[in-house]
Scaffold this motif. Structure first.
Motif, mmCIF file in Angstrom:
data_model
loop_
_atom_site.group_PDB
_atom_site.id
_atom_site.type_symbol
_atom_site.label_atom_id
_atom_site.label_comp_id
_atom_site.label_asym_id
_atom_site.label_seq_id
_atom_site.Cartn_x
_atom_site.Cartn_y
_atom_site.Cartn_z
ATOM 1 N N LYS A 94 0.972 -1.517 -0.003
ATOM 2 C CA LYS A 94 0.151 -0.338 -0.152
ATOM 3 C C LYS A 94 1.063 1.222 0.154
ATOM 4 O O LYS A 94 0.417 2.030 -0.751
ATOM 5 N N ALA A 102 -2.978 12.902 -4.854
ATOM 6 C CA ALA A 102 -2.655 12.346 -4.316
ATOM 7 C C ALA A 102 -2.945 12.348 -3.035
ATOM 8 O O ALA A 102 -3.401 11.234 -2.011
ATOM 9 N N SER A 103 -2.771 13.906 -2.710
ATOM 10 C CA SER A 103 -2.886 13.672 -1.785
ATOM 11 C C SER A 103 -4.580 14.330 -1.292
ATOM 12 O O SER A 103 -5.331 13.896 -0.188
ATOM 13 N N LEU A 104 -5.327 14.414 -2.140
ATOM 14 C CA LEU A 104 -6.794 13.924 -2.118
ATOM 15 C C LEU A 104 -7.708 12.468 -1.782
ATOM 16 O O LEU A 104 -8.811 12.083 -1.457
ATOM 17 N N MET A 105 -6.227 11.663 -2.476
ATOM 18 C CA MET A 105 -6.748 10.011 -1.769
ATOM 19 C C MET A 105 -6.980 10.847 -0.231
ATOM 20 O O MET A 105 -6.851 9.326 0.291
ATOM 21 N N GLY A 106 -6.497 11.187 0.364
ATOM 22 C CA GLY A 106 -5.779 11.142 2.088
ATOM 23 C C GLY A 106 -3.943 9.987 1.733
ATOM 24 O O GLY A 106 -4.483 10.525 3.035
ATOM 25 N N VAL A 107 -3.509 10.731 1.146
ATOM 26 C CA VAL A 107 -1.696 10.343 0.896
ATOM 27 C C VAL A 107 -1.001 11.937 1.577
ATOM 28 O O VAL A 107 -1.790 12.572 1.335
ATOM 29 N N ASP A 108 -0.546 11.382 2.463
ATOM 30 C CA ASP A 108 -0.101 12.354 3.329
ATOM 31 C C ASP A 108 1.815 12.012 2.646
ATOM 32 O O ASP A 108 2.517 11.363 3.179
ATOM 33 N N ARG A 142 2.255 1.276 -3.276
ATOM 34 C CA ARG A 142 1.076 3.011 -3.762
ATOM 35 C C ARG A 142 1.413 3.440 -4.499
ATOM 36 O O ARG A 142 0.796 4.379 -4.993
ATOM 37 N N ALA A 143 1.107 4.661 -2.655
ATOM 38 C CA ALA A 143 1.074 5.585 -2.910
ATOM 39 C C ALA A 143 2.068 5.991 -2.883
ATOM 40 O O ALA A 143 1.915 7.565 -3.184
ATOM 41 N N ALA A 155 4.742 10.265 -6.937
ATOM 42 C CA ALA A 155 5.223 10.897 -7.887
ATOM 43 C C ALA A 155 4.701 10.882 -9.556
ATOM 44 O O ALA A 155 5.145 11.428 -9.980
ATOM 45 N N GLU A 156 3.458 10.041 -9.157
ATOM 46 C CA GLU A 156 2.439 10.534 -10.223
ATOM 47 C C GLU A 156 1.860 11.858 -10.828
ATOM 48 O O GLU A 156 1.623 13.285 -10.872
ATOM 49 N N ARG A 181 4.431 5.249 -5.721
ATOM 50 C CA ARG A 181 4.554 5.855 -6.986
ATOM 51 C C ARG A 181 2.840 6.688 -7.399
ATOM 52 O O ARG A 181 3.613 7.400 -8.503
ATOM 53 N N ALA A 182 1.983 6.939 -6.158
ATOM 54 C CA ALA A 182 0.802 7.784 -6.360
ATOM 55 C C ALA A 182 1.489 9.237 -6.302
ATOM 56 O O ALA A 182 1.168 10.345 -7.200
#
Ligand SMILES: Nc1ncnc2c1ncn2[C@@H]1O[C@H](COP(=O)(O)OP(=O)(O)OP(=O)(O)O)[C@@H](O)[C@H]1O
Ligand SMILES: [Mg+2]
Lengths: 251, 361
Positions: free
Chosen positions: B229, B244-250, B232-233, B238-239, B235-236
């Protein structure tokens, strides 16, 4: 504008308020993009935000998400004041976005995009939710292992919607879901949005396609150069002469 | 109709400026001359096949170490679009930490020739673990102190900060550890060589260990990035950082995590350099750092498999190049950096690069 006209037979007046923006002003540097915006969205409602190019529609969504935080005014999400919060905190409260231009993670597979949508979830119902989404979007299931960047525009829109729904949002924001889609496909997308709404998801949708949006929404707001110039039930807006002239094409 | 025709012809003949044609002509000329030189040398010198085999194995060992270091450059670039020029110093400090851990092992008697098998392996692995942890801490400190305050600034500014940090760390190491080289002593299991049948080809045990350990570390990295996981975060981010932060990734956490992984690999690389070269100096990380950077660029910076491929190619070029060209071995650095210049001129995106810089800048 009458606020509580009968909306598709659904009575939502009593329901709790999901989002309330009060006198919100947002600036980009010295430029004021939003001027004293007041918006109220109740649980289960589908609300649309209409307006021409550069009227501030996307900015409104960015303001809700904390990307373009407001300089004045307050935003309340399910009773929590969010206007000073960071994006990740607001997302954590249960707001999801289907962004303008989809913005999938183009080098990941469709499945991985969906998993990214569920990033904050730890429950064991992720698989079940995915299966449910496949009934709404059979195409997404077919393309599950394809690289997202190679999907057609319409397929990307479906994945973007699925990705946002994977978060089980308490409020789903959509920025122009019909943009760049063939007319026949627009109808499909709006049908799906209607289904999602009927399943109980609260939706706030930005659209240029006013006719379409008002045909499925409960309520609408019309933006013009950062100000709300019209608002009311979808039915009231559809029949409003000003509205007809400016946005619906006076037939 | 006419517009279609026009488009077709302009597609058919991509515009190439005369200066560009001259440049490519020049490039091809150099390649032809190199090919000619190699042909002559190989046909005159007549090295036995075993020589080339052994040199290729050396290249593979070298390439494995470069790969570990190059991954640090490429991972950080993939997320921050920034070259961490102090990465070589992260390697060197990991190497020193490993040196001191090795001194402990010596005191405990693990390095002695008659040390039991198990202890002897501990003497190999313990310094690597210590080196990895030390490098991880240095990399985290670098991110926090030298790069994070500059995030969002123009791209050149963190680069300057990185070069400053590189010098700071190098000369701090000079102050602390002095100019005298610190000698790595090999534990018993790393001394000697393994011969491959009776072909006359052999590989040092240290080299074999470096190759295998690098493969294991890179496999772990692959699984981490592709299957977990947090990978994946990564890579997200990086893209598309914003999505990514809108998906809740710090995003900050992911950036720190990236430096941590780069640091861990660099530390392992540092200690392996120690075992391979048997010395550690304040500037030991500098040249390998530059080489690994070259490898990352060669493979396509930002691209993880690219860094591995670029590193192996560079290692081989260095090991085989001088003999192929009939030059003294000291020319290996010249060869390596000529490759960097060649790549930058003729294929700035590297072997596996996807024109990232233009797309995303
Ligand atoms: N990051 C930014 N910096 C400065 N100005 C901006 C920024 N983003 C938007 N604006 C300006 O704010 C205004 C409103 O933009 P916004 O994107 O909200 O419009 P919109 O209603 O979504 O338009 P469209 O229908 O074209 O998407 C525009 O004049 C735009 O140029
Ligand atoms: Mg917009």
């Amino acid at each position: 504008m009458a606020e509580s006209m009968s909306d598709n037979g659904k009575n939502k007046v009593e329901r709790e308020i999901v989002l309330r923006m009060t006198d919100v002003c947002t600036y980009y540097g010295a430029i004021r993009a939003l001027n004293k915006i007041n918006i109220e969205i109740r649980k289960g409602e589908m609300v649309c935000l209409l307006g021409g190019n550069a009227s501030g529609k996307s900015t409104t969504l960015k303001t809700i998400l904390g990307y373009a935080p407001p300089r004045e005014g307050t935003i309340e999400f399910l009773g929590t004041r969010t206007e000073k919060m960071q994006t990740k905190e607001i997302v954590g409260l249960g707001v999801s976005l289907v962004p303008e231009n989809r913005r999938l993670f183009g080098r990941m597979s469709v499945l991985e995009n969906l998993k990214m949508g569920a990033f904050l979830r730890n429950d064991d119902e992720i698989e079940a939710d995915m299966e449910h989404l496949f009934t709404l979007f059979p195409r997404v299931k077919e393309r599950l292992h394809q690289t997202a960047g190679t999907l057609s525009g319409g397929e990307q829109q479906m994945v973007a919607m699925s990705r946002a729904l994977m978060a089980r949002p308490k409020l789903l924001l959509m920025d122009e879901p019909s943009m760049g889609l063939a007319p026949i496909f627009v109808q499909t997308v709006f049908d799906i949005i209607q289904t999602i709404s009927n399943e109980g998801t609260t939706i706030f949708m930005v659209e240029q396609n006013a006719n379409m949006a008002l045909s499925i929404a409960d309520k609408g707001y019309v933006l013009q150069t950062g100000e709300i110039v019209l608002s009311g039930s979808a039915e009231a807006l559809r029949t409003n002469p000003q509205m007809k002239k400016a946005y619906l094409g006076d037939v | 109709m006419t517009t279609i025709e026009k488009r077709a012809t302009s597609d058919y003949r991509p515009k190439m400026r005369p200066s560009q044609i001259a440049l490519y002509g020049f490039g091809i000329l150099i390649l032809v001359l190199l090919g000619w030189r190699i042909y002559n040398v190989v046909s005159v010198e007549q090295y036995p096949i075993q020589f080339w085999a052994i040199q290729s194995i050396n290249g593979l060992v070298l390439g494995s170490v470069y790969a570990l270091i190059a991954l640090g450059y490429t991972l950080v670039y993939g997320i921050l679009f920034m070259i961490n020029f102090a990465h070589g110093e992260v390697v060197m400090l990991g190497g020193f930490a490993g040196y001191f851990a090795l001194q402990l092992c010596i005191r405990w008697g693990w390095v002695a020739a008659d040390a039991p098998f198990f202890q002897s392996w501990l003497a190999v692995l313990f310094p690597i673990a210590v080196g990895m942890i030390a490098s991880l801490l240095v990399a985290m400190a670098l991110e926090r102190i030298a790069y994070r305050p500059l995030r969002g600034a123009q791209r050149l500014i963190p680069l300057i900060s990185a070069i400053g940090a590189s010098f700071f760390l190098q000369y701090s190491a000079l102050l602390i550890f002095g100019v005298t080289p610190h000698n790595y002593q090999k534990p018993a299991v790393l001394t000697g060589a393994v011969s491959l049948g009776d072909s006359g080809v052999f590989i040092s045990k240290t080299g074999l260990f470096i190759i295998l350990a690098s493969i294991v570390l890179m496999l772990i990295l692959y699984i981490l990035v592709q299957k977990t996981k947090i990978g994946r975060a990564m890579r997200a981010v990086a893209e598309d950082q914003e999505m990514a932060s809108l998906m809740g990734v710090d995003v900050n956490r992911i950036i720190v995590f990236t430096f941590v992984i780069g640091g861990l690999l660099a530390g392992a690389g540092g200690v392996m350099l120690g075992y391979q070269n048997t010395v550690m100096r304040f500037n030991t990380g500098f040249i390998p750092g530059l080489k690994a950077f070259t490898a990352a660029v060669l493979g396509g910076i930002g691209n993880v498999p690219g860094a591995m491929i670029g590193a192996i190619i560079l290692g081989e070029l260095e090991a085989l190049g001088p003999s192929l060209l009939g030059l003294p071995n000291e020319y290996k650095d010249v060869i390596a950096f000529s490759v960097l210049i060649f790549v930058l001129i003729f294929r700035p995106t590297g072997i596996l690069g996807e024109r990232l810089s233009r797309e995303r800048a």
